[in-house]
Scaffold this motif. Sequence first.
Motif, PDB file in Angstrom:
ATOM      1  N   MET A 154       2.405   1.681  -3.508  1.00  0.00           N
ATOM      2  CA  MET A 154       1.539   2.042  -4.384  1.00  0.00           C
ATOM      3  C   MET A 154       1.066   3.503  -4.286  1.00  0.00           C
ATOM      4  O   MET A 154       1.083   4.337  -5.281  1.00  0.00           O
ATOM      5  N   LEU A 155       1.114   3.938  -2.896  1.00  0.00           N
ATOM      6  CA  LEU A 155       0.705   5.632  -2.874  1.00  0.00           C
ATOM      7  C   LEU A 155       1.867   6.321  -3.396  1.00  0.00           C
ATOM      8  O   LEU A 155       1.744   7.362  -3.700  1.00  0.00           O
ATOM      9  N   ALA A 156       3.179   5.893  -2.831  1.00  0.00           N
ATOM     10  CA  ALA A 156       4.158   6.713  -3.255  1.00  0.00           C
ATOM     11  C   ALA A 156       4.338   6.734  -4.683  1.00  0.00           C
ATOM     12  O   ALA A 156       4.485   7.826  -5.383  1.00  0.00           O
ATOM     13  N   SER A 209       1.790   6.466  -6.758  1.00  0.00           N
ATOM     14  CA  SER A 209       0.740   7.300  -7.160  1.00  0.00           C
ATOM     15  C   SER A 209       1.081   8.738  -7.322  1.00  0.00           C
ATOM     16  O   SER A 209       0.738   9.625  -8.080  1.00  0.00           O
ATOM     17  N   GLN A 260       0.880  -1.189   0.121  1.00  0.00           N
ATOM     18  CA  GLN A 260       0.135   0.012   0.078  1.00  0.00           C
ATOM     19  C   GLN A 260       0.892   1.211   0.179  1.00  0.00           C
ATOM     20  O   GLN A 260       0.649   2.223  -0.761  1.00  0.00           O
ATOM     21  N   ASP A 261       1.923   1.131   0.747  1.00  0.00           N
ATOM     22  CA  ASP A 261       2.785   2.523   0.777  1.00  0.00           C
ATOM     23  C   ASP A 261       3.511   2.636  -0.338  1.00  0.00           C
ATOM     24  O   ASP A 261       3.615   3.888  -1.083  1.00  0.00           O
TER      25      ASP A 261
END
Lengths: 197, 284
Positions: free
Chosen positions: B38-40, B42, B35-36
Motif C-alpha cells: 500500500m505504501l509503495a 501510495s 502495508q508495504d
Amino acid sequence: MSSERLLLVTESDALQSRWGLQSKDQFDRLAALDEVAWQAVYDEYFIKLRNFAYARTGDLSEAEDIASETMAGAVRGIRNYKDRGAPFGAWLFRIARNTTVAYLRRKRRSGETPLADYDREAPLDSSAGIEDRDELMRGMKHLTEEQQTVISLRFFADCSVEEVSRAMGKSAGAVKVMQQRALASLRRHLAAMERTV
Amino acid sequence: MKYHDLLQECLERLRRGEPVDSIVAGRPQKAQLRQDLMLAASSKRAADSLPASTGARARLVFELRAERQRRESQRGVSGWLRAPALALAAVAVAAVLVFVALSAGYGPGGTAEASTLEGVVVENTDGVLTLQTDDGLQQVDVGRVSIVSAQGGASVDLASVEPGQFLVVRGDRARSGVFEARRIELRELAQLLSWCERNADPCKRVEAALAARVCAQEPETCQNIRTRLAELRRKLGAIDRLRDLKNRCDAGEQTACRETQSLCRANVEACKNMRDWLRSKRLQ
C-alpha cells in the motif's frame, strides 16, 4: 567528490543492460552532441529525474532545476561516460543523486530544512493507506540518504531493482533489503507523525 | 523465501497492475506485506499526481551549444598538430618532453603532473577558466568538474564562478601543457589578500587582465568586477597601511601600535595573519 564517482562497469555490461544504450550508433550520436539524440534522452528520462529529485527535496521547482542540471551535467560529461562505460540511465541517476545531495547539503547549511525528531520506535500498524503527498514527503525526510534514494528511484522514478542497483553501485540483493527496510522505516515515521497530529 | 525477496516479487506484480488483495492472498506475513505494498502504491500515486513538467528543453539546447563551443575552442588549441609538417616537429618535441619527464622521475604510465594553481578568475567561458596566477595567465580545462567547493564545505555551480573571484585549482598538468582541473575550491577574500601580499605584481595585473577581457565585452559584469576590485584595493590599502604601522610599532612608536590595534578591530580579515604578532604586543 570521491564518493560521488561514477559507477565503474565494463562497456559490455553497459550494452547488455536494459538500461544501457541500445546501440553504439546511439552512443556515438550522443557523444557527438546530436540534438535529436539528446532530445530522445530528455523525453525518456527528464520526468523520471524530476520525480526522483522531487522525492528527495519535496520541492517541485527545485526538482525541475535538479533534473535540468542533471541533463546539463550529462551533456558536459558525456565524454567521460564513454571512457567509463557505465550504463547510461544509471549514470544519469548517479549525476541526479550527486546533484540532489549537493543541493540538500546547501539547504541544510542554510537551515532551511530542519528535521523534526519523531519516535523511531513507532508501531508498524499505520500509514497503509496514506494519500497525502506532503505527508509522505515529510516522512521521507526521516529516512537515511540511501533509503530515500531507494524509495525515490523505485517508486517515484519507476526504476527496476536492477536499475537501482546499477545507479547506486549495490547488488540487487542489497537493494531488495534496503527497499524492505526503507518501506518499514517510512511506515514507522508516518505512523509517528500521525500520532503527533 | 526471505521477506525482502517475497516483497520484491509482490512489488513486481503490483507494478504490472495486479490489485493488492489478490497479490497478498495466501501469502505468509500477509499484514506486513499489505502495508508495504500500500505504501509503495501510495508513493507511486504521489509521483503520478505531480503536475506536468514545465520542461527544460531550452536549457538542454543551450548546454549542447555551449559544449560544442567548448570542444571547438579545445580543437583550436590542438588543431595545428594536424598539419603534417608541424606534426613531425610535434613528435620531436614530444620525444624531448618524454625524455625530460622520465629524467625528472615520472615513471612509465604517468600521463600528467599533479599540481595546484592559485589565482584570480579573469574569464569563465565554455568550460575553460582563465586565471591570473603568480606565473602569468593560465588556462584551466574544467571539463571534469561541475561543482566548485566553497568555504565551509558548501558547493557552487561552476557556471556561477565570476571573474575577480579567487580559486585554488587542483589537477593535472598534461604534457600538452593544458592544466586539467580535478577539484576547484573557491576561497575567501582574506585568502585573496594573502595571495596578493605574496604576489604583489600578479595581483596588480588582475585588474588590467579583467578590464581587457571582460569589461570591453560585458559592461554590466564589469561593474560587479570593478566593485569587487575596489573592495580589494581598499583592503590592500589597509594592508599597506598595517604593514607600515606594524614596522613603526616594532620600532617602538606607541601611537602606531594603538593605531594598528584600532585598524585591526575594523579590518579583522586583513589582520588574520597578524594574530601572533598582535598577541605578542598585547594588542588583541
